[in-house]
Design a protein around this motif. Sequence first.
Motif, PDB file in Angstrom:
ATOM      1  N   UNK A  20       0.827  -1.207   0.000  1.00  0.00           N
ATOM      2  CA  UNK A  20       0.000   0.000   0.000  1.00  0.00           C
ATOM      3  C   UNK A  20       0.861   1.257   0.000  1.00  0.00           C
ATOM      4  N   UNK A  21       1.979   1.229   0.745  1.00  0.00           N
ATOM      5  CA  UNK A  21       2.869   2.387   0.789  1.00  0.00           C
ATOM      6  C   UNK A  21       3.528   2.618  -0.565  1.00  0.00           C
ATOM      7  N   UNK A  22       3.984   1.540  -1.201  1.00  0.00           N
ATOM      8  CA  UNK A  22       4.611   1.674  -2.517  1.00  0.00           C
ATOM      9  C   UNK A  22       3.612   2.167  -3.558  1.00  0.00           C
ATOM     10  N   UNK A  23       2.377   1.664  -3.484  1.00  0.00           N
ATOM     11  CA  UNK A  23       1.356   2.115  -4.426  1.00  0.00           C
ATOM     12  C   UNK A  23       1.074   3.601  -4.255  1.00  0.00           C
ATOM     13  N   UNK A  24       1.048   4.075  -3.014  1.00  0.00           N
ATOM     14  CA  UNK A  24       0.816   5.504  -2.770  1.00  0.00           C
ATOM     15  C   UNK A  24       1.990   6.338  -3.265  1.00  0.00           C
ATOM     16  N   UNK A  25       3.211   5.880  -2.989  1.00  0.00           N
ATOM     17  CA  UNK A  25       4.407   6.622  -3.432  1.00  0.00           C
ATOM     18  C   UNK A  25       4.468   6.688  -4.950  1.00  0.00           C
ATOM     19  N   UNK A  26       3.988   5.625  -5.611  1.00  0.00           N
ATOM     20  CA  UNK A  26       3.977   5.621  -7.079  1.00  0.00           C
ATOM     21  C   UNK A  26       3.191   6.807  -7.617  1.00  0.00           C
ATOM     22  N   UNK A  27       2.033   7.076  -7.025  1.00  0.00           N
ATOM     23  CA  UNK A  27       1.232   8.206  -7.483  1.00  0.00           C
ATOM     24  C   UNK A  27       1.841   9.543  -7.131  1.00  0.00           C
ATOM     25  N   UNK A  28       2.539   9.611  -5.984  1.00  0.00           N
ATOM     26  CA  UNK A  28       3.140  10.877  -5.555  1.00  0.00           C
ATOM     27  C   UNK A  28       4.339  11.243  -6.416  1.00  0.00           C
ATOM     28  N   UNK A  29       5.176  10.251  -6.725  1.00  0.00           N
ATOM     29  CA  UNK A  29       6.423  10.509  -7.456  1.00  0.00           C
ATOM     30  C   UNK A  29       6.245  10.528  -8.971  1.00  0.00           C
ATOM     31  N   UNK A  30       5.083  10.157  -9.461  1.00  0.00           N
ATOM     32  CA  UNK A  30       4.874  10.155 -10.910  1.00  0.00           C
ATOM     33  C   UNK A  30       4.966  11.573 -11.453  1.00  0.00           C
ATOM     34  N   UNK A  68      -2.299  12.511   3.601  1.00  0.00           N
ATOM     35  CA  UNK A  68      -2.901  11.956   2.388  1.00  0.00           C
ATOM     36  C   UNK A  68      -2.833  10.437   2.387  1.00  0.00           C
ATOM     37  N   UNK A  69      -1.681   9.901   2.823  1.00  0.00           N
ATOM     38  CA  UNK A  69      -1.538   8.442   2.883  1.00  0.00           C
ATOM     39  C   UNK A  69      -2.486   7.844   3.916  1.00  0.00           C
ATOM     40  N   UNK A  70      -2.600   8.495   5.061  1.00  0.00           N
ATOM     41  CA  UNK A  70      -3.498   7.999   6.104  1.00  0.00           C
ATOM     42  C   UNK A  70      -4.949   7.997   5.659  1.00  0.00           C
ATOM     43  N   UNK A  71      -5.371   9.091   5.004  1.00  0.00           N
ATOM     44  CA  UNK A  71      -6.747   9.160   4.519  1.00  0.00           C
ATOM     45  C   UNK A  71      -7.002   8.136   3.420  1.00  0.00           C
ATOM     46  N   UNK A 278      -3.928   3.945 -11.233  1.00  0.00           N
ATOM     47  CA  UNK A 278      -2.679   3.188 -11.174  1.00  0.00           C
ATOM     48  C   UNK A 278      -2.380   2.727  -9.757  1.00  0.00           C
ATOM     49  N   UNK A 279      -2.605   3.603  -8.781  1.00  0.00           N
ATOM     50  CA  UNK A 279      -2.390   3.222  -7.389  1.00  0.00           C
ATOM     51  C   UNK A 279      -3.281   2.041  -7.006  1.00  0.00           C
ATOM     52  N   UNK A 280      -4.537   2.104  -7.400  1.00  0.00           N
ATOM     53  CA  UNK A 280      -5.464   1.019  -7.077  1.00  0.00           C
ATOM     54  C   UNK A 280      -5.060  -0.264  -7.788  1.00  0.00           C
ATOM     55  N   UNK A 281      -4.600  -0.146  -9.024  1.00  0.00           N
ATOM     56  CA  UNK A 281      -4.177  -1.338  -9.775  1.00  0.00           C
ATOM     57  C   UNK A 281      -2.975  -2.010  -9.114  1.00  0.00           C
ATOM     58  N   UNK A 282      -1.981  -1.224  -8.734  1.00  0.00           N
ATOM     59  CA  UNK A 282      -0.807  -1.788  -8.059  1.00  0.00           C
ATOM     60  C   UNK A 282      -1.209  -2.434  -6.742  1.00  0.00           C
ATOM     61  N   UNK A 283      -2.088  -1.775  -6.004  1.00  0.00           N
ATOM     62  CA  UNK A 283      -2.533  -2.310  -4.718  1.00  0.00           C
ATOM     63  C   UNK A 283      -3.291  -3.622  -4.897  1.00  0.00           C
ATOM     64  N   UNK A 284      -4.237  -3.662  -5.823  1.00  0.00           N
ATOM     65  CA  UNK A 284      -5.027  -4.876  -6.046  1.00  0.00           C
ATOM     66  C   UNK A 284      -4.148  -6.008  -6.572  1.00  0.00           C
ATOM     67  N   UNK A 285      -3.240  -5.690  -7.492  1.00  0.00           N
ATOM     68  CA  UNK A 285      -2.345  -6.723  -8.031  1.00  0.00           C
ATOM     69  C   UNK A 285      -1.438  -7.284  -6.947  1.00  0.00           C
TER      70      UNK A 285
END
Length: 313
Positions: A20-30, A68-71, A278-285
Amino acid sequence: MISYCCKRILTAVPVLLGISLLAFILGVLSPGDPAEFVLNQDGLYAPSEEQLEAMREELGLNKPLWLRYGLWLMGILQGDLGSSYITGRDIAAEIVQRLPVTLELAVLALLMAGVGGIFFGSICAVYRGSFFDNFVKNLTNIMLSIPGFWLALILILIFSEQLRWLPTSGTGSLKYFLLPAFVLAFATMSTICRFMRGALLTEFGRQYFLVAKVRGINKFNLLTRYALPNAIIPVIALLGNYFASVLGGSVIAESIFAIPGISSMALEAIRYRDYPVLQAYVLVSGCTLILVMVTVDLLIAYLNPKVKLGERS
């Protein structure tokens, strides 16, 4: 067994948090500003700074990252994956609609790869050194070297354009999934075939098998009741990895055959810079991968008690 199951499930929890943390960072750093993508989807005009600030405020991009990550994490625990920047649709509803399509494709590909690989691998092991064995070994080398997109185009040309047997795209009955599932299973079938052959040949040389053979047990029972149950355990682990990879990596098949699965959804999100999708896709995968791996581990532990004994020692 219950203790082993609880331990495997507990060890998966920190991995899920990391995903979940990596998926969130993916959206932030994109790269790019999501507010600008939302306001300027057609690229015809540049939004003003005031409009960008208002959109960032609306999307919650001005809040601290930890908040943002917590929410976002709290929303996930409540089943809320957010909304798409481009379409405005609920992402969870979109995944619920698309995931069964990818699951159907993945299960069919798994059956093709597993049944075909185990069947031909077993025959090659029984008739080791024969013409059939040598032919299949050379054929698997060719199968591993064929690109998936090229195979998909050739199959469409033959079975859809020339013979008119199967459709080229879309979803519906089973025939819509035969070609894309075969494309996904093609290379893995050859891997499982070679893996099964090697595992059976190893079992053929073990003492329990030689004793059973001396006792006069027929070849079919020797294969199905003695060698195959022991040789198939590592193949189950391989099939589990394959099933998880298909769920998250069927982009080529879904794109060429126009299948509305989660992989094609991720491809569209990359095209339009739709980071929440994309974040949701990474998380679900990632969660699906962990779920499949835990299930495979539990199945192997059930079939082979030495796995649990080895962990205790």
